[in-house]
Scaffold this motif. Sequence first.
Motif, PDB file in Angstrom:
ATOM      1  N   ALA B 258       0.853  -1.196   0.000  1.00 33.71           N
ATOM      2  CA  ALA B 258       0.000   0.000   0.000  1.00 33.71           C
ATOM      3  C   ALA B 258       0.883   1.237   0.000  1.00 33.71           C
ATOM      4  O   ALA B 258       2.110   1.139   0.108  1.00 33.71           O
ATOM      5  CB  ALA B 258      -0.919  -0.012   1.207  1.00 33.71           C
ATOM      6  N   GLU B 259       0.253   2.405  -0.088  1.00 37.12           N
ATOM      7  CA  GLU B 259       1.003   3.659  -0.137  1.00 37.12           C
ATOM      8  C   GLU B 259       1.820   3.871   1.142  1.00 37.12           C
ATOM      9  O   GLU B 259       2.929   4.389   1.104  1.00 37.12           O
ATOM     10  CB  GLU B 259       0.044   4.852  -0.330  1.00 37.12           C
ATOM     11  N   THR B 260       1.238   3.460   2.275  1.00 36.85           N
ATOM     12  CA  THR B 260       1.981   3.576   3.523  1.00 36.85           C
ATOM     13  C   THR B 260       2.065   2.201   4.189  1.00 36.85           C
ATOM     14  O   THR B 260       1.244   1.328   3.930  1.00 36.85           O
ATOM     15  CB  THR B 260       1.288   4.526   4.527  1.00 36.85           C
ATOM     16  N   GLU B 263      -1.053   1.391   6.234  1.00 39.80           N
ATOM     17  CA  GLU B 263      -2.163   0.919   5.383  1.00 39.80           C
ATOM     18  C   GLU B 263      -1.983  -0.535   4.986  1.00 39.80           C
ATOM     19  O   GLU B 263      -2.932  -1.320   4.947  1.00 39.80           O
ATOM     20  CB  GLU B 263      -2.166   1.729   4.090  1.00 39.80           C
ATOM     21  N   THR B 348       5.285  -0.859   2.065  1.00 45.53           N
ATOM     22  CA  THR B 348       5.158   0.061   0.933  1.00 45.53           C
ATOM     23  C   THR B 348       5.860  -0.545  -0.283  1.00 45.53           C
ATOM     24  O   THR B 348       6.591  -1.539  -0.172  1.00 45.53           O
ATOM     25  CB  THR B 348       5.870   1.393   1.237  1.00 45.53           C
ATOM     26  N   LEU B 385       2.192  -0.115  -7.979  1.00 44.21           N
ATOM     27  CA  LEU B 385       3.164   0.432  -7.039  1.00 44.21           C
ATOM     28  C   LEU B 385       4.541  -0.226  -7.139  1.00 44.21           C
ATOM     29  O   LEU B 385       5.552   0.458  -7.261  1.00 44.21           O
ATOM     30  CB  LEU B 385       2.626   0.304  -5.604  1.00 44.21           C
TER      31      LEU B 385
END
Lengths: 415, 415
Positions: B258-260, B263, B348, B385
């Motif tokens: 995830a982005e962080t 998360e 991430t 990502l």
Amino acid sequence: MSARMKLGVFLWATGHHIAAWRHPKTHVTAGIDIDHYIALARTAEAAKFDMIFCEDAAGLREANVGIASQTSRSIGFEPISLLSALAVQTTRIGLVSTASTSYNEPYGLARTFLSLDHLSGGRAGWNLVTSASPIEAANFGATGLKPHADRYERAREFAEVVTGLWHGKASGHVGQSFSVRDPLDLPSSPQGAPVMVQAGASDVGRDLAARTADVVFTAAQTFEEAKAFYDDLKGRMAAHGREPDDIKIMPGVAPVVAETEAEAREKFEELQELIPDDVGVTLLSSYLSISDLWRYPIDGPLPELPESEGMKSRQALVVEQSRRDGLSIRQLARHFAGARGHWRIVGTAAQVADELQARFEGGAADGFNVMPAYFPGELDAFAALVVPELQRRGLFRMEYEGTTLRAHLGLKRPS
Amino acid sequence: MSARMKLGVFLWATGHHIAAWRHPKTHVTAGIDIDHYIALARTAEAAKFDMIFCEDAAGLREANVGIASQTSRSIGFEPISLLSALAVQTTRIGLVSTASTSYNEPYGLARTFLSLDHLSGGRAGWNLVTSASPIEAANFGATGLKPHADRYERAREFAEVVTGLWHGKASGHVGQSFSVRDPLDLPSSPQGAPVMVQAGASDVGRDLAARTADVVFTAAQTFEEAKAFYDDLKGRMAAHGREPDDIKIMPGVAPVVAETEAEAREKFEELQELIPDDVGVTLLSSYLSISDLWRYPIDGPLPELPESEGMKSRQALVVEQSRRDGLSIRQLARHFAGARGHWRIVGTAAQVADELQARFEGGAADGFNVMPAYFPGELDAFAALVVPELQRRGLFRMEYEGTTLRAHLGLKRPS
Ligand SMILES: Cc1cc2nc3c(=O)[nH]c(=O)nc-3n(C[C@H](O)[C@H](O)[C@H](O)COP(=O)(O)O)c2cc1C
Ligand SMILES: Cc1cc2nc3c(=O)[nH]c(=O)nc-3n(C[C@H](O)[C@H](O)[C@H](O)COP(=O)(O)O)c2cc1C
């Protein structure tokens, strides 16, 4: 007999005429050209055919490698991979593949066909064969082709296990040849169960068909042969608690069609002239299950034959035709090479439609498995000329009414 | 170690996390939804993955029918039919399916994979397994799972026949388990031969890989395990006259990205909480090849285990982890249920890329078989990502350079 005739198209590399690969309008690699097959499937679907049919054998189609390479189907896709690809390039047409009960296991086969059925939204069918070819047998062990009766005994139990699995009967099967414990890892078919097709014509083959099949393919040359087969098979249904209409009988037909009869004859003669004698005789030998036919004078009659452990019905067909018409080996070879033992019609759309109508309305067929002489030309011609003629006569659908193969064929949904 | 890492995506119904089917963003029938698979294949192809990978077993994936129905892959397509359909909905990505040497015959299998290879223009691969599951064995006769050594002995000869057929060696094979007379009815592969993949990790499994495989999948939790396996297998190549680089080693990896980091952890915990205890323990039992694990206290340690005739390497992995981290049955169950014994990374894109880079550059992997926790969400996240992050680092291709799977993998074309 149903209200409208059923039509299948038997796809086969460059075409059903043995010399199709030499025809200027075919290409030799058609058997492994997926774009070729996608185009054929779309033509057939646009023409509202009930189904596409694929044969199968895990081996060369002719014993002699040199001869095999000189036939219309010297190379070709394995049919499950082919039909799975076609499933996502079409939306309505049925997808029937042959698969052997002698060289598969019922759990795997039931799973594969149900998978294809889900892939296609309920359009799959299995053509059960016991595999009569000794060529194929030699790729599965050193013991050779099993006797006809043993193959059918295994096939009977095999079909029972497969249909049990399709109907979600999880209770284990423990039988003579197979033991299967669990259910499939698939929900039940969108059409109730994949369609069961059968193509054996011996006595035991017919019994198996009457017991389990939804559709039967046959090879019959004359109206009388077709009618006798039809009546015999429909007559066997009651013994298995089934209605005559629960089984659709679809003989193969190998048409060559054109705007005029003369043109059609010319097309056909063009193909016949492309058959090399050695190829014709070899093909005839395989129908007769004898290996030394080439020893006999090519312009003389058939020799006496030992009883076949292979395709009994095919052998009988050739022998009968040879007696009836007094044909020489060369003449028989050309005759059978041309249509591979199937019924051939050469003529205009009206003539072809007349013949199909006569067998359909005469109670000798519920429909036909169309075997075009070469692809795509003769499928295009059938779709453009014969289909509209059948539609005009009210003998064939204008549109698909359902979405599953079972619906196209007017079969009951199994409970 | 190659210049760039190889990436496969292991497609599996609703996802690799055992509770994926309960996730609000999946649908339970994903396993038989061809549109779902087409979308996944296209995402993977747009991200330039080397290949799609499918597992296989002709049977339920869990012994208990009730448990089987509560897993992320309770239903699913048979993989050859699935990959054949995907072949005509994609143009570049490789298509690898598992198939068993215990429940197939080499002639049929060689033909099917070469057919898929022609269908896809040279993108097919076969993941050879000997099938360690007693569940599967029970659908193929009453005699149960054959001993490990016997399965591998059959597999060795099986692989020899298959590669012989792919290379057009027509001369008949007569061996211990198989006798095959004729060549295939297909020309040779557009990529020389379909890619051979292997996933066995026992000593005899590694030897077979070193002898025949182009790619090896493994399950390794730690860097040290992965590195030891890598060095061992590369070290075995010379004995078979092959270069270390002739085999690509691709461990499974189960990322949650995830982005962080927070998360990502949240996404993972959400999934872990969806695992019912009975499902976790049952899955753990099957990795350990024992049937009565549920008899032991769930918060206590693993009992002593009999030596497995099934997946030896899987059993060893669990036992080792249990000893190392002092985990209870419940903890082990959750741990292994989450990633099915594979390496898990939660974080991430940069964190995931760091971990992959460390194993790749540390000589513990040539690439990875990515096992997204649920579909399509986690494949989308990886593609959006992680792939760009790997590309920025020069670790992964920007574009396909060739058209065949062999070309993507940088494998020599077999002669
Ligand atoms: C239209 C048609 C198609 C057939 N396709 C196959 C086939 O693909 N593979 C095969 O092994 N036999 C095929 N056969 C042969 C029969 O299925 C059957 O095996 C053969 O006729 C022997 O059975 P029998 O002795 O009961 O007639 C076909 C027969 C017909 C009429
Ligand atoms: C990534 C991966 C995927 C696998 N997929 C399958 C599979 O689909 N079917 C199967 O029967 N075994 C599968 N296995 C198990 C192995 O192929 C092998 O049969 C098992 O590890 C037992 O062999 P071994 O004792 O040599 O380790 C897989 C293993 C790994 C690491």
